[in-house]
Design a protein around this motif. Structure first.
Motif, PDB file in Angstrom:
ATOM      1  N   LYS A 144      33.470  55.005  38.842  1.00 35.45           N
ATOM      2  CA  LYS A 144      32.700  53.749  39.200  1.00 35.45           C
ATOM      3  C   LYS A 144      33.176  52.569  39.041  1.00 35.45           C
ATOM      4  O   LYS A 144      34.196  52.557  37.818  1.00 35.45           O
ATOM      5  N   LEU A 145      32.992  51.847  39.754  1.00 35.56           N
ATOM      6  CA  LEU A 145      33.693  50.440  39.653  1.00 35.56           C
ATOM      7  C   LEU A 145      33.256  49.433  38.365  1.00 35.56           C
ATOM      8  O   LEU A 145      31.973  49.356  38.134  1.00 35.56           O
ATOM      9  N   THR A 146      34.069  49.224  37.847  1.00 32.74           N
ATOM     10  CA  THR A 146      33.600  48.163  36.669  1.00 32.74           C
ATOM     11  C   THR A 146      33.838  46.540  36.917  1.00 32.74           C
ATOM     12  O   THR A 146      34.573  46.358  37.705  1.00 32.74           O
ATOM     13  N   ALA A 147      33.169  45.855  36.348  1.00 28.77           N
ATOM     14  CA  ALA A 147      32.970  44.374  36.378  1.00 28.77           C
ATOM     15  C   ALA A 147      34.488  43.909  36.259  1.00 28.77           C
ATOM     16  O   ALA A 147      35.074  42.941  36.833  1.00 28.77           O
ATOM     17  N   HIS A 148      35.242  44.402  35.023  1.00 32.49           N
ATOM     18  CA  HIS A 148      36.569  44.149  34.827  1.00 32.49           C
ATOM     19  C   HIS A 148      37.390  44.251  36.002  1.00 32.49           C
ATOM     20  O   HIS A 148      38.300  43.307  36.374  1.00 32.49           O
ATOM     21  N   ASN A 149      37.418  45.642  36.586  1.00 30.70           N
ATOM     22  CA  ASN A 149      38.471  45.894  37.719  1.00 30.70           C
ATOM     23  C   ASN A 149      37.998  44.956  38.985  1.00 30.70           C
ATOM     24  O   ASN A 149      38.890  44.378  39.798  1.00 30.70           O
ATOM     25  N   LEU A 150      36.881  44.739  39.104  1.00 28.99           N
ATOM     26  CA  LEU A 150      36.458  43.866  40.310  1.00 28.99           C
ATOM     27  C   LEU A 150      36.927  42.396  39.985  1.00 28.99           C
ATOM     28  O   LEU A 150      37.428  41.866  41.026  1.00 28.99           O
ATOM     29  N   GLU A 151      36.729  41.926  38.831  1.00 27.06           N
ATOM     30  CA  GLU A 151      37.317  40.392  38.730  1.00 27.06           C
ATOM     31  C   GLU A 151      38.716  40.294  38.463  1.00 27.06           C
ATOM     32  O   GLU A 151      39.286  39.372  39.123  1.00 27.06           O
ATOM     33  N   THR A 152      39.469  41.712  38.199  1.00 25.53           N
ATOM     34  CA  THR A 152      40.802  41.634  38.094  1.00 25.53           C
ATOM     35  C   THR A 152      41.302  41.720  39.652  1.00 25.53           C
ATOM     36  O   THR A 152      42.408  40.826  40.034  1.00 25.53           O
ATOM     37  N   PHE A 153      40.681  42.460  40.683  1.00 22.76           N
ATOM     38  CA  PHE A 153      41.170  41.992  42.020  1.00 22.76           C
ATOM     39  C   PHE A 153      40.962  40.714  42.491  1.00 22.76           C
ATOM     40  O   PHE A 153      41.875  40.182  43.136  1.00 22.76           O
ATOM     41  N   PHE A 154      39.950  39.846  42.315  1.00 19.53           N
ATOM     42  CA  PHE A 154      39.839  38.617  42.846  1.00 19.53           C
ATOM     43  C   PHE A 154      40.928  37.747  42.063  1.00 19.53           C
ATOM     44  O   PHE A 154      41.324  36.875  42.839  1.00 19.53           O
ATOM     45  N   LYS A 155      41.230  37.847  40.949  1.00 15.16           N
ATOM     46  CA  LYS A 155      42.365  36.992  40.103  1.00 15.16           C
ATOM     47  C   LYS A 155      43.542  37.384  40.842  1.00 15.16           C
ATOM     48  O   LYS A 155      44.464  36.493  40.655  1.00 15.16           O
ATOM     49  N   ASN A 156      43.812  38.497  41.121  1.00 13.71           N
ATOM     50  CA  ASN A 156      45.181  38.933  41.745  1.00 13.71           C
ATOM     51  C   ASN A 156      45.490  38.756  43.066  1.00 13.71           C
ATOM     52  O   ASN A 156      46.200  38.249  43.843  1.00 13.71           O
ATOM     53  N   LYS A 157      44.100  38.760  43.737  1.00 15.42           N
ATOM     54  CA  LYS A 157      44.156  38.713  45.348  1.00 15.42           C
ATOM     55  C   LYS A 157      43.975  37.445  46.091  1.00 15.42           C
ATOM     56  O   LYS A 157      44.450  36.845  47.096  1.00 15.42           O
ATOM     57  N   SER A 158      42.723  36.705  45.455  1.00 20.70           N
ATOM     58  CA  SER A 158      42.321  35.416  46.020  1.00 20.70           C
ATOM     59  C   SER A 158      42.104  35.595  47.541  1.00 20.70           C
ATOM     60  O   SER A 158      42.728  34.723  48.303  1.00 20.70           O
ATOM     61  N   PRO A 159      40.934  36.462  47.776  1.00 19.96           N
ATOM     62  CA  PRO A 159      41.082  36.683  49.329  1.00 19.96           C
ATOM     63  C   PRO A 159      40.481  35.167  50.130  1.00 19.96           C
ATOM     64  O   PRO A 159      39.895  34.510  49.598  1.00 19.96           O
ATOM     65  N   LYS A 160      41.099  35.098  51.276  1.00 20.66           N
ATOM     66  CA  LYS A 160      40.728  33.881  52.027  1.00 20.66           C
ATOM     67  C   LYS A 160      39.489  33.954  52.848  1.00 20.66           C
ATOM     68  O   LYS A 160      38.805  32.740  53.074  1.00 20.66           O
ATOM     69  N   LYS A 161      39.052  35.162  53.111  1.00 21.89           N
ATOM     70  CA  LYS A 161      37.933  35.454  53.798  1.00 21.89           C
ATOM     71  C   LYS A 161      36.748  35.838  53.043  1.00 21.89           C
ATOM     72  O   LYS A 161      36.805  35.782  51.725  1.00 21.89           O
TER      73      LYS A 161
END
Length: 423
Positions: A144-161
Motif C-alpha cells: 500500500k502507498l504510504t503518505a511518507h512515500n508519496l511526500e518523498t516522491f513530490f520532494k524528489n521529483k517536483s512535477p511540472k504538470k
C-alpha cells in the motif's frame, strides 16, 4: 502508419493468460487457473430477471446514462459506501475500465502509480503517450502507498504538470485495503500538492471484515473521482457496465466527459442499464448474496496464506477482492540455478512444468527480477460452493478439497515446486 503508442502495447496479461489456460485445457492438461480474476459466483436472479424484462428496449439512452440508474447509484453510494453525491455527478460507461481510460485521455497530467497496481493502468497511459511514475511501496505494508512515500516522491521529483494518483482498494493484485487513517494521511499530501485522485473502488463490497471498504473521497472530496461497476461485486463482468462520480469541484468537466463519450461509445446498452438499477437497489437478498461470497473468499484466502506462508513463500494479507501477491524471493538462488532470473520466465516455467497459472509481478509495476506474482483464487464453481456453504459454514481444508478442488490442487502444485527447489 500505425500509432506507435498503440503498436507498442501487448494484449492484456489477464486476458492472455485466460486464453493460454483454455488452450492447455483443451489439450487435456489439468491446469490450476490462478491467473484470471473473474468473479466465480452466479449473478443474482433478480438482476437477470430485470435484464430479461427489458430485453426489448432498443433505444439510445442519454450519454451520461439512464437518469433512474444514476439516481439509484447516488443512493447506493450514500447508504453502502458513505459517499454523498448527486445524479449530475454520475456517469455510466461500458465498464469502469473504459471510464478510467477516458479519464486518462481527458487529463493532461503526470500519472502516479503505486508499485503493485492493476495491469491496465500503465498500458492505458502509454496508449495516449502519457507520462507516469511508479511510486515505491513495500511488502511489509502489503504494497500500500504510504503518505511518507508519496511526500518523498513530490520532494524528489517536483512535477511540472498536474498530477493524478490512481488508487485501488480493495487492491488488485494484493487484496489489501486502505484504512481510513491511511487515506486521511494520503489526503493531506494530495491536498498539499493539488493532486487529482482516481479512486478505483470496483471491489468495494468484497470486504472480508465489513460491508464496504473506505473511500479516500471521504477525506479528499474536492479532487477525488470514484469509479465502480457491476463486474466484481455483482458477478456481472460480461454486462460491461461501470460508473464514475465527479466531485463537486470538477463539475465544469461534465461537458468534456459528455463530448468524449458521445464521440466514442455513445451510451451503454439499454437493457443492461435497466438491469443495473436492480443491482444498485441492493436489496437485502442481494446483500446476503454478496456477504456469502465474501465469506467464502475470505476462507479461501486464509487457507492459501497459511499453507504458502508455512513453506516460506511471501504472501500479502488479502482483506478483500479475490487476489493475493505471492513471492519466491527467498528461493532466488535455487531459481537462478534453473536459468531463471525474472518473474515472467518463472511464471511460464511453473505453468509449463507444474500446470499452475499465475501472473508475473512485472505486469503490476514490479522490476522483472522481483519474484512476485498475482494469484486470483477463483478457480471454482461459485454456485456449488455457495450451496455447500449454506449447509455447513465451516470451510476447512477438506471442504475446499471437495468444493474448490482446483484451488486446493493449485496450492499443492506450488508446494511441489518449492520442494523441488530444496532438493
Amino acid at each position: 502508419m500505425i500509432n506507435q503508442n498503440i503498436l507498442s502495447l501487448k494484449q492484456s496479461s489477464t486476458l492472455l493468460i485466460n486464453e493460454k489456460v483454455k488452450e492447455l485445457r483443451t489439450k487435456g492438461r489439468e491446469v490450476s487457473h490462478f491467473g484470471f480474476g473473474q468473479s466465480p459466483f452466479p449473478i443474482h436472479a433478480s438482476i437477470v430477471a430485470a435484464l430479461r424484462e427489458n430485453a426489448e428496449n432498443n433505444h439510445y439512452l442519454p450519454v451520461a446514462g439512464l437518469e433512474e440508474l444514476r439516481e439509484e447509484i447516488v443512493l447506493f453510494l450514500k447508504k453502502h459506501q458513505n459517499i454523498k453525491t448527486t445524479k449530475e455527478s454520475i456517469f455510466i460507461g461500458p465498464g469502469s475500465k473504459e471510464l478510467l481510460y477516458q479519464s486518462i485521455l481527458i487529463f493532461d497530467a503526470d500519472f502516479l502509480i503505486p508499485k503493485g497496481s492493476w495491469v491496465s493502468y500503465i498500458p492505458q497511459i502509454q496508449a495516449k503517450g502519457g507520462t507516469y511514475h511508479i511510486l515505491d511501496t513495500n511488502f511489509e505494508n502489503d504494497f500500500k502507498l504510504t503518505a511518507h512515500n508519496l511526500e518523498t516522491f513530490f520532494k524528489n521529483k517536483s512535477p511540472k504538470k498536474q498530477t493524478v494518483l490512481i488508487l485501488n482498494s480493495p487492491n488488485n493484485p494484493t487484496g489489501a485495503i486502505y484504512s481510513k487513517e491511511e487515506y486521511k494521511a494520503l489526503a493531506v499530501v494530495c491536498y498539499r500538492y493539488n493532486t487529482v485522485v482516481f479512486s478505483d473502488e470496483i471491489y468495494s463490497q468484497i470486504n472480508f471484515s465489513q460491508g464496504y471498504s473506505p473511500s479516500i473521497s471521504e477525506h479528499y472530496p474536492e479532487k477525488t473521482i470514484v469509479f465502480g461497476g457491476l463486474s466484481k461485486v455483482f458477478s456481472a463482468g460480461g454486462y460491461r457496465l461501470g460508473y464514475m462520480m465527479l466531485p463537486q469541484e470538477m463539475q465544469p468537466l461534465q461537458n468534456v466527459y459528455k463530448s468524449l463519450f458521445s464521440e466514442t461509445f455513445s451510451c451503454v446498452s439499454s437493457p443492461i442499464q435497466f438491469a443495473a438499477i436492480k443491482a444498485f437497489e441492493y436489496h437485502p437478498n442481494l446483500q446476503n448474496h454478496v456477504a456469502i461470497s465474501s465469506a467464502i473468499l475470505k476462507s479461501i484466502s486464509e487457507f492459501i496464506f497459511k499453507e504458502l506462508s508455512a513453506i516460506k513463500i511471501e504472501c500479502t494479507k488479502s482483506e478483500g477482492a479475490f487476489y493475493m501477491l505471492i513471492g519466491f524471493n527467498r528461493y532466488k538462488s535455487a531459481i537462478l540455478k534453473l536459468g531463471i532470473s525474472g518473474s515472467f520466465e518463472l511464471a511460464n516455467y511453473v505453468l509449463e512444468n507444474y500446470d499452475f497459472a499465475m501472473l508475473p509481478g512485472v505486469d503490476f509495476g514490479f522490476e522483472k527480477e522481483e519474484l512476485f506474482f498475482r494469484i486470483a483464487f477463483v478457480d471454482f464453481n461459485g454456485k456449488k460452493i455457495m450451496d455447500a456453504y449454506k449447509l455447513n459454514e465451516i470451510m476447512g481444508a477438506a471442504f475446499l478439497q471437495q468444493h474448490a478442488p482446483n484451488v486446493f490442487l493449485g496450492v499443492e502444485k506450488i508446494k511441489e515446486f518449492v520442494i523441488s527447489l530444496k532438493a
